[in-house]
Design a protein around this motif. Structure first.
Motif, mmCIF file in Angstrom:
data_model
loop_
_atom_site.group_PDB
_atom_site.id
_atom_site.type_symbol
_atom_site.label_atom_id
_atom_site.label_comp_id
_atom_site.label_asym_id
_atom_site.label_seq_id
_atom_site.Cartn_x
_atom_site.Cartn_y
_atom_site.Cartn_z
ATOM 1 N N ILE A 254 -0.308 2.127 -12.569
ATOM 2 C CA ILE A 254 0.389 3.086 -11.702
ATOM 3 C C ILE A 254 1.609 3.593 -12.477
ATOM 4 C CG2 ILE A 254 1.634 3.429 -9.537
ATOM 5 C CD1 ILE A 254 0.012 1.077 -8.384
ATOM 6 N N TRP A 255 1.621 4.896 -12.783
ATOM 7 C CA TRP A 255 2.735 5.426 -13.570
ATOM 8 C C TRP A 255 3.754 6.194 -12.709
ATOM 9 C CZ3 TRP A 255 3.476 10.765 -13.874
ATOM 10 C CH2 TRP A 255 2.394 11.568 -13.507
ATOM 11 N N MET A 256 3.395 6.420 -11.449
ATOM 12 C CA MET A 256 4.324 7.100 -10.538
ATOM 13 C C MET A 256 3.825 6.905 -9.113
ATOM 14 S SD MET A 256 6.921 8.942 -9.701
ATOM 15 C CE MET A 256 7.625 9.612 -11.220
ATOM 16 N N ASN A 257 4.756 6.870 -8.178
ATOM 17 C CA ASN A 257 4.401 6.925 -6.757
ATOM 18 C C ASN A 257 5.341 7.905 -6.080
ATOM 19 O OD1 ASN A 257 5.193 6.060 -3.824
ATOM 20 N ND2 ASN A 257 3.112 5.330 -4.124
ATOM 21 N N TRP A 258 4.746 8.876 -5.412
ATOM 22 C CA TRP A 258 5.540 9.863 -4.682
ATOM 23 C C TRP A 258 4.808 10.197 -3.397
ATOM 24 C CZ3 TRP A 258 7.830 14.981 -7.090
ATOM 25 C CH2 TRP A 258 8.722 15.540 -6.177
ATOM 26 N N ASP A 259 5.328 9.653 -2.322
ATOM 27 C CA ASP A 259 4.789 9.927 -0.998
ATOM 28 C C ASP A 259 5.448 11.212 -0.504
ATOM 29 O OD1 ASP A 259 4.107 10.029 1.695
ATOM 30 O OD2 ASP A 259 4.116 7.855 1.914
ATOM 31 N N PHE A 260 4.766 12.336 -0.676
ATOM 32 C CA PHE A 260 5.361 13.647 -0.424
ATOM 33 C C PHE A 260 5.863 13.797 1.013
ATOM 34 C CE2 PHE A 260 2.369 14.411 -3.922
ATOM 35 C CZ PHE A 260 3.244 14.947 -4.863
ATOM 36 N N GLN A 261 5.166 13.206 1.964
ATOM 37 C CA GLN A 261 5.480 13.459 3.367
ATOM 38 C C GLN A 261 6.588 12.564 3.912
ATOM 39 O OE1 GLN A 261 2.095 13.567 5.970
ATOM 40 N NE2 GLN A 261 0.846 14.781 4.555
ATOM 41 N N ASN A 262 6.815 11.422 3.273
ATOM 42 C CA ASN A 262 7.727 10.479 3.898
ATOM 43 C C ASN A 262 8.793 9.902 2.975
ATOM 44 O OD1 ASN A 262 6.560 10.104 6.742
ATOM 45 N ND2 ASN A 262 4.752 9.844 5.479
ATOM 46 N N THR A 263 8.426 8.971 2.123
ATOM 47 C CA THR A 263 9.418 8.130 1.469
ATOM 48 C C THR A 263 9.928 8.664 0.140
ATOM 49 O OG1 THR A 263 7.646 6.842 0.415
ATOM 50 C CG2 THR A 263 8.459 6.067 2.533
ATOM 51 N N GLY A 264 9.338 9.719 -0.394
ATOM 52 C CA GLY A 264 9.743 10.174 -1.719
ATOM 53 C C GLY A 264 9.208 9.251 -2.789
#
Length: 275
Positions: A254-264
């Motif tokens: 996993i090189w990135m996590n971006w929850d667009f709708q909620n947590t950033g």
């Protein structure tokens, strides 16, 4: 032919390569001839014309190496994907950006998906990306549970797996608390499932009361896959087996996590190894 990124990259490599070849074979000798025939009294405009490289040729010469490198990396080494759903929770969350090892299960030609070098086969417990059997244009990600020749049972009442007659031990790890778009899974039970040679976390919904037992025998060159979010995954229990030729690669990072709708951005997930 599926008009995916691999197809587009192949066409761009071919087009830019042909333009570059045309320049080398025809336009370069023409420019050399023009410069050779210039008189000492030639105007500046004539000198510029003799050295002029057409814009499309200059663009193709610049972009051909870029297109080729991206195609090689993406087709034979690693390919990025984004997780759009919660079917692999808690292992993978909505918004995870992952890398997939493209040579784990053999080297395949882009677009044709023809295996030319056999390197390895999926192991039980691998998290794999594959082309959805009902629509190969769509990539899916699930966990390999059944290998060719296995006999599987799934007991819906207690969410238990049996492989070749042996029960797969599941150890309760308590109540799961979801975040972001996965917050709807809060309250599910998280379990540690001990597959032969591998263990991983799963989610089960104890409020979902479904009875019945399903049995499968895995044919040659096919695999049985399940989502780790067992009661919220459309997988081999619904649409059947994954043919070997549909495999894309093994998810490993996993090189990135971006929850667009909620947590950033979830910084703590960056750099996580997928198991």
């Amino acid at each position: 032919m599926n008009w995916d990124l691999a197809t587009i990259l192949v066409l761009l490599v071919i087009a830019s390569g042909l333009i570059w070849l045309y320049d080398v074979v025809y336009l370069v000798p023409r420019r050399v001839k023009l410069k050779t025939n210039l008189s000492i009294h030639a105007t500046e405009a004539e000198r510029q014309e003799a050295n002029r490289i057409p814009f499309i040729v200059d663009l193709a010469r610049s972009l051909f190496p870029v297109f080729l490198i991206v195609l090689v990396l993406r087709s034979f080494l690693v390919e990025p994907f984004r997780i759009p759903s919660g079917s692999m929770m808690p292992t993978l969350l909505v918004g995870d950006f992952i890398l997939v090892n493209k040579f784990s299960y053999g080297i395949r030609l882009p677009v044709l998906n023809l295996k030319v070098i056999n390197i390895g086969e999926p192991k039980r417990g691998d998290v794999v990306v594959f082309r959805y059997p009902e629509d190969p244009a769509i990539p899916f990600i699930k966990r390999v549970i059944g290998l060719p020749g296995d006999q599987l049972e799934y007991h819906y009442a207690n969410k238990m797996l049996y492989i070749n007659g042996e029960p797969i031990v599941q150890q309760s790890e308590g109540r799961y608390v979801g975040v972001g778009q996965g917050s709807s899974m809060t309250g599910s039970e998280q379990r540690l499932e001990h597959l032969p040679g591998a263990e991983h976390a799963i989610l089960v919904n104890l409020d979902q009361q479904i009875s019945g037992i399903r049995r499968w025998e895995i044919p040659n060159n096919h695999y049985f896959v399940l989502g780790d979010n067992r009661d919220n995954s459309k997988d081999s229990r619904v649409w059947g087996f994954v043919p070997e030729e549909n495999l894309i690669g093994k998810a490993f990072f996993i090189w990135m996590n971006w929850d667009f709708q909620n947590t950033g951005i979830s910084w703590h997930r960056i750099g996580t190894t997928i198991r």
